[in-house]
Each structure stands twice: as C-alpha cells, then as structure tokens.
Scaffold this motif. Structure first.
Motif, PDB file in Angstrom:
ATOM      1  N   ASP A  69      -4.711  -9.488   7.633  1.00 16.85           N
ATOM      2  CA  ASP A  69      -5.419  -8.638   6.773  1.00 16.85           C
ATOM      3  C   ASP A  69      -6.555  -8.183   7.354  1.00 16.85           C
ATOM      4  N   TRP A 108      -9.866  -6.947  -2.294  1.00 14.40           N
ATOM      5  CA  TRP A 108     -10.864  -5.416  -2.286  1.00 14.40           C
ATOM      6  C   TRP A 108     -12.008  -5.554  -2.420  1.00 14.40           C
ATOM      7  N   ASN A 145     -13.838  -4.616   0.691  1.00 14.98           N
ATOM      8  CA  ASN A 145     -13.853  -3.433   1.139  1.00 14.98           C
ATOM      9  C   ASN A 145     -14.889  -2.383   0.403  1.00 14.98           C
ATOM     10  N   GLU A 146     -15.654  -3.015  -0.426  1.00 12.31           N
ATOM     11  CA  GLU A 146     -16.679  -2.076  -1.039  1.00 12.31           C
ATOM     12  C   GLU A 146     -18.053  -1.813  -0.365  1.00 12.31           C
ATOM     13  N   GLY A 206       0.739  -1.172  -0.055  1.00 12.81           N
ATOM     14  CA  GLY A 206       0.125  -0.025   0.054  1.00 12.81           C
ATOM     15  C   GLY A 206       0.840   1.249  -0.054  1.00 12.81           C
ATOM     16  N   THR A 219     -10.006  -5.874   6.354  1.00 18.31           N
ATOM     17  CA  THR A 219     -11.015  -5.203   5.436  1.00 18.31           C
ATOM     18  C   THR A 219     -12.070  -4.591   6.025  1.00 18.31           C
ATOM     19  N   LEU A 242      -3.886  -6.900  -1.317  1.00 20.52           N
ATOM     20  CA  LEU A 242      -5.047  -5.810  -1.058  1.00 20.52           C
ATOM     21  C   LEU A 242      -5.977  -6.051  -2.328  1.00 20.52           C
ATOM     22  N   GLU A 243      -5.459  -6.023  -3.618  1.00 23.20           N
ATOM     23  CA  GLU A 243      -6.377  -6.075  -4.523  1.00 23.20           C
ATOM     24  C   GLU A 243      -7.269  -7.260  -4.671  1.00 23.20           C
ATOM     25  N   GLN A 273     -13.154 -12.937  -5.252  1.00 18.78           N
ATOM     26  CA  GLN A 273     -12.202 -11.651  -5.546  1.00 18.78           C
ATOM     27  C   GLN A 273     -12.699 -11.553  -7.238  1.00 18.78           C
ATOM     28  N   LEU A 305      -4.568   3.404  -3.300  1.00 16.68           N
ATOM     29  CA  LEU A 305      -5.537   2.479  -2.768  1.00 16.68           C
ATOM     30  C   LEU A 305      -5.785   2.682  -1.248  1.00 16.68           C
ATOM     31  N   LEU A 358      -8.940   3.691   0.751  1.00 20.21           N
ATOM     32  CA  LEU A 358      -9.789   2.906   1.700  1.00 20.21           C
ATOM     33  C   LEU A 358      -9.814   3.667   3.003  1.00 20.21           C
TER      34      LEU A 358
END
Length: 527
Positions: free
Chosen positions: A257, A230, A233-234, A88, A259, A226-227, A187, A121, A125
């Motif tokens: 991790d 992701w 994280n929406e 990040g 999120t 992280l991708e 993912q 990102l 975030l």
C-alpha cells in the motif's frame, strides 16, 4: 420479481390463512427473478479491492461514485482472462447477475474483462501527487534523520485496533520508552482532519510542559482498500507531515500500500511493527556494544601508554652509551701514549749523540726547544678542542632527541587523558540511562507479580469455597467428580469454607457400623 409482486398484492390481511414462505423459497425466487431480468450485462466501473484466495477464484468490487457491486470470476475462467483486474483500474466487465443466498447479497459473475482506463480515484491521486511534488514537499533535502534513542514517541492511530498493540509490544521488547497515543479515526470523513490536527498538535507542544514534547511521531494504520486509506492521501495530511518539525515515520497500510503521506514523511515503514523497529534500537545490543566499547577503551588506554614507553626504550638502545663514543679515541690515545715514551727516548738519545758529536750552541738549542715546545702546546690545544667537539656533537644530538621524545610522550599522554575523560563521561551517562531503564523494568515486573498474586488469591481453593463451592471426597480422601462415583461411595466427606467438614452417606449405601470419633467443636457431622 413477478412472483413476489403477485404474492404481495394478493397477500391477505394479518391473521388470515396466508402462504408462509421459507427463507430458501424466498431466496430462490429472488435469484430466479434477477437472473431472468439481467441474463447478460456489460458494466463499466472502477475496480475496488481485489482478493485472490488459495482456491483460485477471483473476487473483486466494481464501483462508481455512488454504489459498489460485488464481482467474482471462477477459477477456470480466471485462468483465461487476458486482463487481470487491479485496484484502481477502470474496466468493462461482461457477465451475468445472480445472488448469493448465503449472505443475502447480489453479485456479478464476470467472464470477460476489458480495460477502460486507470480509474477516477487513481487519476485524481496521480494529479495530486504531481502537484504536491512540484511544490517540493517530497524533496529528499526536507527529510530529517530519525533520533537514535528517542525519549518520547507519539503514535497517531486508532486506540482500539491491533496496530497500537503491535507497536507497544515491539517497543517493549526492543527498548521500553515513554509513548504518547493520540487517538484518531483511521478511515472515513473524520480521518484527514483528525490526523492533520494530531500532527500539528504534537508539534505545538512546548518542551518541558505538562505533556512531554515527543522526539518522534509514528502515524500508523493497518492495511485496507484504496477507499479505506484515502484519508492519508488528503492534502491537509500531506502538508501537516511535510511541515512537521518533529521527525515522522509513516506506517500506513501494508508493504504494497502506498499513500501520499509516505512521500512527505521522513521515513516510510512497510508495516506498523517495522515502524517500531525503526524508532528504537535493541537494548541488549546497546549493552553489548557498550561493554565492547569499554573493553576497547581500556585496551586503547593501555596501548597508548605502552607504545611510547617501548619506543623510548628502543631509541635509547639504538643511541648506545655516551661513553662508547669516546672508547675508541681513548684506546687510540693509550696506544699512542705507549709508543710515545720509547719514541721520545730514542729521539733524545739520537739528539744527544748528535750533540755529543757536534756540539750545538746553547742559543740554538734554546731556540729549538722553545719552537718544539710551542708546537707541542698547539698540538695539545688542538687535541683538546677536537676531543671536546667529538664529545659535544653526540651530546647535543642526544639532548635534542630527548626533548623530542619528552614532547611526544606529553602529547600522547594528554590525548589519552582527554579521550579517557570523554569516554568516562559518556560511560557514566549511558550507565545512568541503563540503570533507569532497569529500574523501570523492575517496577513493571513487580507490578505484574502483584497482579498475578492477587489473581492467585482470588482463584485459590479457599476463595472458591467462600463463593459457595464444595469439595467432595470419598473414604480414600480422593476427590469425586461424577455422580456415579458418588453413588458407589459408602460415605462422602464434604469440605466447606473455613475448613469445615460434613460426612454424609448416599442413599442405598450399606450401613456399616463403625466407631465415630467426636467431632471438633467447629464441625458438624451427619450420618
């Protein structure tokens, strides 16, 4: 890539006598071309996944919104870096480009790193996290406690990964229960809409419908970059988790991790296996606690009845016998009565002597006798009243204490009886649930035994012979497994399916005359 360009331009038509490159020659030409063109470069990018294997080398990704560049820092240079790359971070990396022929990819050898920012990102975030927190979606008062023993657990994850197998295995070991699996993409672009739709769909299930409504939801996924994470994280996923009326456990990624769904969920698990451990208790521990509770209830019941009885006996001993209250007075009365008769005789004698010396008029004597008789009657009345009061006061006190003891005993017995009824009802419910669980376990084990028996039958020797295999034995009935041993044996016994045997003699084996036994009707013998 001058060499390659020249070769392509001068390449003759197919079928001509063109130079044939080996893979190593072509890879070396590409490597030299890239290293000559990009001898020293500076790259501004965001750090992706970082890997630190045991060799000491440092592997990480440099990326922007359209491309990813693999980077490596060797062990000696990594120890001298002032700033270590972290996922990040936005950095400026200095180094040289090269290729890695073993995987047909190009990469950057980084020997210097300068921090340039927190990364696009991570900044996005952080802004999203602050905005959702300002709406109160992450408040602690919104979080619901997890059910102690959920009957139905819904798992939102990929059905083909190792995560669902780990969760099912841990649930089966701790406390087998009904599990609903809602398959989603974990993912990519379809992750967020599918996960949010799964959470809202599970909440929309009606109790008592054809699909049971779950008591608990587990959203799970393995670790990743992280991708890769992701989608969790929406904003749609976070709002669906916050609006869920069913308690929800977030088990996305590994322990390191984090999120946004972790903040909105009712409980965060460091791993999917830990989520299964949070969801259900251990059945063996519950059985032990139930047995202990039953024993404690029996002891409490016995003590609840024994203590009032013992207290009543102790109070009765402390109060003493009612007759003991009058024993002293009775003894004093006896002593006074024994002394009264001689005193009366002496008094009568004295009075008689006085009367004999000085006669008393009859009227005076009658008056004196009446007065004394009246005084004696009053004293007898007072004595009776005092004795009655002396006896009535302890009797009243004894009756009052008896009433209090009876009332206390009735209250204790009623409380103990209610507790016993409650515990019996709870024990009966737990016993029914335990019996149901044991029956399910027996059915599962019976099915497993039947599967193993079918496998045993399909892999048994007779089934193997039915598929065309043959068992070869020598004269000593031992199984022969090599052609050398078969060539040295004077005779071979071939065992076919259906318990049929054929005796053969290998080429070159000595011909020994022997008496042959007549073969059974269903067997063939060749010599």
């Amino acid at each position: 890539m001058d060499l390659l360009d020249d070769d392509i331009e001068d390449a003759p038509e197919p079928g001509s006598n063109a130079h044939e490159f080996t893979v190593s020659e072509l890879s070396g030409a590409v490597k030299r071309s890239i290293e000559d063109q990009f001898g020293r470069v500076r790259v501004r990018a965001e750090v992706g996944r970082v890997s630190r294997p045991g060799s000491g080398h440092l592997y990480f990704d440099l990326k922007d919104d359209r491309a990813v560049l693999a980077a490596v820092t060797w062990k000696g240079q990594a120890a001298r870096l002032i700033q270590r790359p972290e996922e990040g971070m936005e950095i400026i990396a200095t180094g040289r480009l090269t290729t890695f022929p073993g995987q047909s990819k190009y990469q950057m050898i980084v020997d210097q790193i300068e921090p340039a920012g927190a990364g696009a990102l991570m900044a996005m975030l952080d802004r999203r996290r602050k905005a959702l927190a300002a709406e109160g979606l992450f408040d602690q008062d919104r979080k619901r406690p997890l059910p102690f023993l959920p009957r139905v657990i819904a798992v939102v994850t990929s059905p083909s990964g190792a995560v669902i197998r780990d969760i099912l295995h841990r649930l089966r070991d701790r406390f087998p229960t009904h599990v609903l699996i809602w398959p989603v993409a974990v993912q990519g672009e379809g992750c967020a809409p599918q996960v949010s739709a799964a959470i809202r769909g599970l909440n929309a299930l009606a109790p008592g419908g054809p699909v049971p409504r779950p008591d608990l939801i587990i959203v799970a996924r393995g670790g990743g970059s992280l991708e890769d994470l992701w989608g969790f994280n929406e904003e749609a996923v976070v709002r669906a988790a916050a609006d869920s009326a069913i308690p929800l456990i977030s088990a996305v990624g590994h322990e390191t991790d984090t999120t946004l769904i972790d903040f909105a969920a009712d409980r965060r698990a460091p791993t999917p296996t830990a989520a299964a451990e949070m969801a259900v208790p251990v059945r063996a521990d519950l059985a032990a606690r139930l047995a202990e509770a039953g024993a404690r209830m029996a002891r409490s019941q016995a003590q609840g009845l024994q203590r009032p009885r013992q207290r009543l006996r102790d109070l009765a001993r402390a109060m003493g016998r009612p007759s003991a209250l009058t024993d002293g007075a009775r003894q004093r009365l006896d002593l006074q009565g024994a002394r009264l008769e001689p005193a009366l005789r002496q008094t009568v004698r004295a009075r008689r002597d006085r009367l004999a010396g000085r006669p008393m008029p009859a009227a005076t004597l009658r008056q004196f006798t009446a007065a004394k008789r009246h005084g004696l009657d009053r004293a007898a009345t007072r004595l009776d009243m005092a004795r009655a009061r002396r006896l009535d006061r302890p009797r009243d006190r004894l009756s009052h204490l008896q009433e209090r003891l009876d009332s206390s005993l009735r209250r204790v017995e009623a409380t103990a009886r209610r507790a016993i009824v409650t515990q019996h009802a709870r024990l009966a419910e737990l016993d029914l649930r335990l019996v149901a669980g044991l029956r399910r376990g027996q059915v599962q084990r019976q099915e497993a035994i039947e599967r193993l028996d079918r496998m045993r039958l399909s892999l048994g020797p007779e089934e193997t012979l039915q598929r065309g295999f043959v068992i070869v034995r020598g004269p000593d009935k031992r199984v022969i497994t090599s052609p050398e041993a078969a060539a040295q044996a004077p005779r071979l016994d071939l065992h076919f399916a259906g318990d049929r045997h054929v005796a053969v003699r290998p080429e070159g084996a000595p011909d020994k005359p022997r008496r042959r036994k007549p073969a059974p009707p269903d067997q063939k013998t060749l010599i």
